[in-house]
Design a protein around this motif. Structure first.
Motif, PDB file in Angstrom:
ATOM      1  N   ASP A  58       0.822  -1.214   0.000  1.00 40.45           N
ATOM      2  CA  ASP A  58       0.000   0.000   0.000  1.00 40.45           C
ATOM      3  C   ASP A  58       0.859   1.269   0.000  1.00 40.45           C
ATOM      4  O   ASP A  58       0.611   2.214   0.745  1.00 40.45           O
ATOM      5  CB  ASP A  58      -0.936   0.002   1.210  1.00 40.45           C
ATOM      6  CG  ASP A  58      -2.183   0.859   0.990  1.00 40.45           C
ATOM      7  OD1 ASP A  58      -2.406   1.282  -0.168  1.00 40.45           O
ATOM      8  OD2 ASP A  58      -2.913   1.106   1.959  1.00 40.45           O
ATOM      9  N   LEU A  59       1.856   1.293  -0.903  1.00 38.40           N
ATOM     10  CA  LEU A  59       2.790   2.411  -0.985  1.00 38.40           C
ATOM     11  C   LEU A  59       2.586   3.266  -2.225  1.00 38.40           C
ATOM     12  O   LEU A  59       3.341   4.208  -2.442  1.00 38.40           O
ATOM     13  CB  LEU A  59       4.231   1.881  -0.975  1.00 38.40           C
ATOM     14  CG  LEU A  59       4.697   1.185   0.297  1.00 38.40           C
ATOM     15  CD1 LEU A  59       6.060   0.527   0.072  1.00 38.40           C
ATOM     16  CD2 LEU A  59       4.764   2.168   1.462  1.00 38.40           C
ATOM     17  N   ALA A  60       1.595   2.945  -3.037  1.00 37.30           N
ATOM     18  CA  ALA A  60       1.380   3.677  -4.287  1.00 37.30           C
ATOM     19  C   ALA A  60       0.244   4.684  -4.120  1.00 37.30           C
ATOM     20  O   ALA A  60      -0.801   4.369  -3.537  1.00 37.30           O
ATOM     21  CB  ALA A  60       1.051   2.711  -5.417  1.00 37.30           C
ATOM     22  N   ASP A  61       0.460   5.896  -4.632  1.00 40.47           N
ATOM     23  CA  ASP A  61      -0.563   6.937  -4.577  1.00 40.47           C
ATOM     24  C   ASP A  61      -1.375   7.010  -5.861  1.00 40.47           C
ATOM     25  O   ASP A  61      -2.543   7.391  -5.833  1.00 40.47           O
ATOM     26  CB  ASP A  61       0.094   8.288  -4.294  1.00 40.47           C
ATOM     27  CG  ASP A  61       0.777   8.302  -2.940  1.00 40.47           C
ATOM     28  OD1 ASP A  61       0.066   8.250  -1.928  1.00 40.47           O
ATOM     29  OD2 ASP A  61       2.026   8.324  -2.906  1.00 40.47           O
ATOM     30  N   GLU A  62      -0.755   6.662  -6.970  1.00 39.49           N
ATOM     31  CA  GLU A  62      -1.506   6.570  -8.224  1.00 39.49           C
ATOM     32  C   GLU A  62      -0.844   5.564  -9.149  1.00 39.49           C
ATOM     33  O   GLU A  62       0.338   5.255  -9.022  1.00 39.49           O
ATOM     34  CB  GLU A  62      -1.691   7.927  -8.898  1.00 39.49           C
ATOM     35  CG  GLU A  62      -0.462   8.652  -9.347  1.00 39.49           C
ATOM     36  CD  GLU A  62      -0.823   9.997 -10.009  1.00 39.49           C
ATOM     37  OE1 GLU A  62      -1.140   9.994 -11.218  1.00 39.49           O
ATOM     38  OE2 GLU A  62      -0.772  11.026  -9.327  1.00 39.49           O
ATOM     39  N   LEU A  63      -1.649   5.054 -10.076  1.00 43.03           N
ATOM     40  CA  LEU A  63      -1.196   4.058 -11.044  1.00 43.03           C
ATOM     41  C   LEU A  63      -1.534   4.534 -12.439  1.00 43.03           C
ATOM     42  O   LEU A  63      -2.680   4.895 -12.715  1.00 43.03           O
ATOM     43  CB  LEU A  63      -1.885   2.713 -10.767  1.00 43.03           C
ATOM     44  CG  LEU A  63      -1.745   1.628 -11.843  1.00 43.03           C
ATOM     45  CD1 LEU A  63      -0.293   1.200 -11.995  1.00 43.03           C
ATOM     46  CD2 LEU A  63      -2.639   0.428 -11.500  1.00 43.03           C
ATOM     47  N   HIS A  64      -0.529   4.539 -13.325  1.00 44.94           N
ATOM     48  CA  HIS A  64      -0.727   4.819 -14.742  1.00 44.94           C
ATOM     49  C   HIS A  64      -0.565   3.490 -15.476  1.00 44.94           C
ATOM     50  O   HIS A  64       0.549   2.963 -15.580  1.00 44.94           O
ATOM     51  CB  HIS A  64       0.303   5.818 -15.251  1.00 44.94           C
ATOM     52  CG  HIS A  64       0.235   7.155 -14.601  1.00 44.94           C
ATOM     53  ND1 HIS A  64       1.101   8.189 -14.916  1.00 44.94           N
ATOM     54  CD2 HIS A  64      -0.583   7.655 -13.638  1.00 44.94           C
ATOM     55  CE1 HIS A  64       0.812   9.245 -14.184  1.00 44.94           C
ATOM     56  NE2 HIS A  64      -0.204   8.946 -13.401  1.00 44.94           N
ATOM     57  N   LEU A  65      -1.648   2.960 -15.965  1.00 41.06           N
ATOM     58  CA  LEU A  65      -1.645   1.655 -16.622  1.00 41.06           C
ATOM     59  C   LEU A  65      -2.010   1.846 -18.091  1.00 41.06           C
ATOM     60  O   LEU A  65      -3.123   2.267 -18.415  1.00 41.06           O
ATOM     61  CB  LEU A  65      -2.649   0.728 -15.944  1.00 41.06           C
ATOM     62  CG  LEU A  65      -2.629  -0.737 -16.341  1.00 41.06           C
ATOM     63  CD1 LEU A  65      -1.288  -1.376 -16.005  1.00 41.06           C
ATOM     64  CD2 LEU A  65      -3.755  -1.488 -15.633  1.00 41.06           C
ATOM     65  N   SER A 120      -4.650   6.425  -3.188  1.00 36.93           N
ATOM     66  CA  SER A 120      -4.511   6.872  -1.797  1.00 36.93           C
ATOM     67  C   SER A 120      -5.248   8.180  -1.607  1.00 36.93           C
ATOM     68  O   SER A 120      -5.667   8.826  -2.578  1.00 36.93           O
ATOM     69  CB  SER A 120      -3.030   7.047  -1.430  1.00 36.93           C
ATOM     70  OG  SER A 120      -2.542   8.310  -1.876  1.00 36.93           O
ATOM     71  N   ASP A 121      -5.383   8.576  -0.342  1.00 33.18           N
ATOM     72  CA  ASP A 121      -6.055   9.847  -0.071  1.00 33.18           C
ATOM     73  C   ASP A 121      -5.165  11.039  -0.390  1.00 33.18           C
ATOM     74  O   ASP A 121      -5.588  12.188  -0.288  1.00 33.18           O
ATOM     75  CB  ASP A 121      -6.545   9.910   1.378  1.00 33.18           C
ATOM     76  CG  ASP A 121      -5.439   9.721   2.401  1.00 33.18           C
ATOM     77  OD1 ASP A 121      -4.244   9.700   2.013  1.00 33.18           O
ATOM     78  OD2 ASP A 121      -5.757   9.601   3.603  1.00 33.18           O
ATOM     79  N   ARG A 122      -3.901  10.789  -0.804  1.00 29.41           N
ATOM     80  CA  ARG A 122      -3.020  11.872  -1.245  1.00 29.41           C
ATOM     81  C   ARG A 122      -3.206  12.184  -2.732  1.00 29.41           C
ATOM     82  O   ARG A 122      -2.680  13.168  -3.230  1.00 29.41           O
ATOM     83  CB  ARG A 122      -1.552  11.514  -0.980  1.00 29.41           C
ATOM     84  CG  ARG A 122      -1.235  11.233   0.472  1.00 29.41           C
ATOM     85  CD  ARG A 122       0.241  11.409   0.771  1.00 29.41           C
ATOM     86  NE  ARG A 122       1.084  10.449   0.077  1.00 29.41           N
ATOM     87  CZ  ARG A 122       2.418  10.439   0.161  1.00 29.41           C
ATOM     88  NH1 ARG A 122       3.051  11.340   0.909  1.00 29.41           N
ATOM     89  NH2 ARG A 122       3.120   9.529  -0.479  1.00 29.41           N
ATOM     90  N   PHE A 123      -3.939  11.332  -3.432  1.00 28.71           N
ATOM     91  CA  PHE A 123      -4.140  11.518  -4.868  1.00 28.71           C
ATOM     92  C   PHE A 123      -4.961  12.777  -5.133  1.00 28.71           C
ATOM     93  O   PHE A 123      -5.956  13.036  -4.461  1.00 28.71           O
ATOM     94  CB  PHE A 123      -4.855  10.309  -5.463  1.00 28.71           C
ATOM     95  CG  PHE A 123      -5.206  10.476  -6.915  1.00 28.71           C
ATOM     96  CD1 PHE A 123      -4.243  10.314  -7.895  1.00 28.71           C
ATOM     97  CD2 PHE A 123      -6.499  10.802  -7.294  1.00 28.71           C
ATOM     98  CE1 PHE A 123      -4.569  10.462  -9.240  1.00 28.71           C
ATOM     99  CE2 PHE A 123      -6.832  10.950  -8.624  1.00 28.71           C
ATOM    100  CZ  PHE A 123      -5.856  10.781  -9.602  1.00 28.71           C
ATOM    101  N   THR A 124      -4.536  13.550  -6.127  1.00 29.39           N
ATOM    102  CA  THR A 124      -5.294  14.723  -6.548  1.00 29.39           C
ATOM    103  C   THR A 124      -5.623  14.599  -8.027  1.00 29.39           C
ATOM    104  O   THR A 124      -4.864  14.008  -8.805  1.00 29.39           O
ATOM    105  CB  THR A 124      -4.498  16.018  -6.319  1.00 29.39           C
ATOM    106  OG1 THR A 124      -3.242  15.932  -7.007  1.00 29.39           O
ATOM    107  CG2 THR A 124      -4.259  16.254  -4.840  1.00 29.39           C
ATOM    108  N   GLN A 125      -6.753  15.178  -8.424  1.00 24.54           N
ATOM    109  CA  GLN A 125      -7.233  15.047  -9.802  1.00 24.54           C
ATOM    110  C   GLN A 125      -6.490  16.016 -10.728  1.00 24.54           C
ATOM    111  O   GLN A 125      -7.061  16.895 -11.351  1.00 24.54           O
ATOM    112  CB  GLN A 125      -8.741  15.315  -9.839  1.00 24.54           C
ATOM    113  CG  GLN A 125      -9.389  15.088 -11.196  1.00 24.54           C
ATOM    114  CD  GLN A 125      -9.327  13.644 -11.634  1.00 24.54           C
ATOM    115  OE1 GLN A 125      -9.470  12.753 -10.806  1.00 24.54           O
ATOM    116  NE2 GLN A 125      -9.102  13.391 -12.907  1.00 24.54           N
ATOM    117  N   VAL A 126      -5.183  15.840 -10.796  1.00 25.11           N
ATOM    118  CA  VAL A 126      -4.369  16.636 -11.697  1.00 25.11           C
ATOM    119  C   VAL A 126      -3.415  15.705 -12.413  1.00 25.11           C
ATOM    120  O   VAL A 126      -3.181  14.587 -11.987  1.00 25.11           O
ATOM    121  CB  VAL A 126      -3.560  17.735 -10.953  1.00 25.11           C
ATOM    122  CG1 VAL A 126      -4.482  18.776 -10.352  1.00 25.11           C
ATOM    123  CG2 VAL A 126      -2.658  17.123  -9.893  1.00 25.11           C
TER     124      VAL A 126
END
Length: 246
Positions: free
Chosen positions: A168-175, A223-229
């Motif tokens: 659980d160390l990832a804040d966002e994933l680009h797949l 994660s809750d650190r993710f922002t929509q940018v």
């Protein structure tokens, strides 16, 4: 919990979920438009991490390619390209690979204690960090944060992605999904078996879908650190622009 960098996992895979073929020849999953997007994301980061198998098999440069992006980073007081990071349990790394020879700047090799002595041939081209009996991605992330890394991009391979996701160390994933099948169970998959924080009872947040030629980017907030940018599509490493995808 100690501080860790904001972490972006970046991966390309086939329609059936493979990162590579089993033939030993590098499998091309991306295209020019997506490679430019990846370059733009790299330009926003302080460090890029890949596993030792990726260094050996793909011989990546892991640099910011576009001159305008390197120039913009320097203008902001940063190095032209991010710090390069790899992790090894065996110490089997060749100092002549492009990971070490291209782009200048800092290279960090996190090695298990038993492998650290095997990295003696790397001391002239990298900083070797003894990470203890077993290298964990949590410890590595916290050490990178202590070294000033605030935004980390992880570009594989599957074993490394699995560790970041299951811990659980990832804040966002680009797949990025390529429009073909590999069809070989001996090939390398995106992730291995594990207890993942996202499952049928807890779905990851799909933040963006974008077509890039014949591939599609799926961007997930983890994660809750993710922002929509997302990074400026001009790719100058400047402030990100609002995402247009949902």
């Amino acid at each position: 919990m100690a501080d860790r960098p904001y972490t972006v996992l970046s991966c390309g895979m086939s329609l059936d979920g493979y990162l590579d073929s089993a033939s030993g020849e590098r499998l091309v999953l991306s295209n020019r438009a997506d490679l430019d997007r990846v370059d733009a994301v790299r330009a926003t980061c302080d460090a890029i991490l890949v596993g030792a198998a990726t260094v050996r098999n793909d011989d990546p440069r892991l640099t910011v390619r576009a001159a305008r992006r390197r120039t913009a980073r320097v203008a902001r007081g940063r190095t032209p390209s991010p710090i390069k990071v790899t992790v090894t349990g065996s110490g089997d790394l060749d100092p002549r690979t492009r990971f070490f020879t291209h782009g200048g700047g800092t290279k960090l090799v996190y090695a298990a204690s038993a492998a650290a002595t095997a990295c003696s041939n790397l001391h002239s081209v990298a900083t070797v960090v003894d990470a203890g009996a077993t290298v964990t991605m949590r410890w590595l992330s916290e050490d990178l944060h202590a070294r000033g890394v605030r935004r980390l991009m992880v570009e594989g391979g599957g074993h490394v992605h699995t560790q970041f996701l299951t811990d659980d160390l990832a804040d966002e994933l680009h797949l990025v999904v390529a429009p073909f099948f590999v069809g070989d169970s001996q090939a390398v998959r995106f992730v291995a078996d594990g207890a993942f924080p996202f499952h049928a009872g807890r779905r990851a947040r799909l933040a963006q879908v974008r077509q890039l030629g014949d591939v599609v980017l799926l961007r997930y907030g983890l994660s809750d650190r993710f922002t929509q940018v997302e990074p400026d599509r001009d790719g100058d490493g400047g402030p990100p622009a609002e995402s247009v995808g949902q």
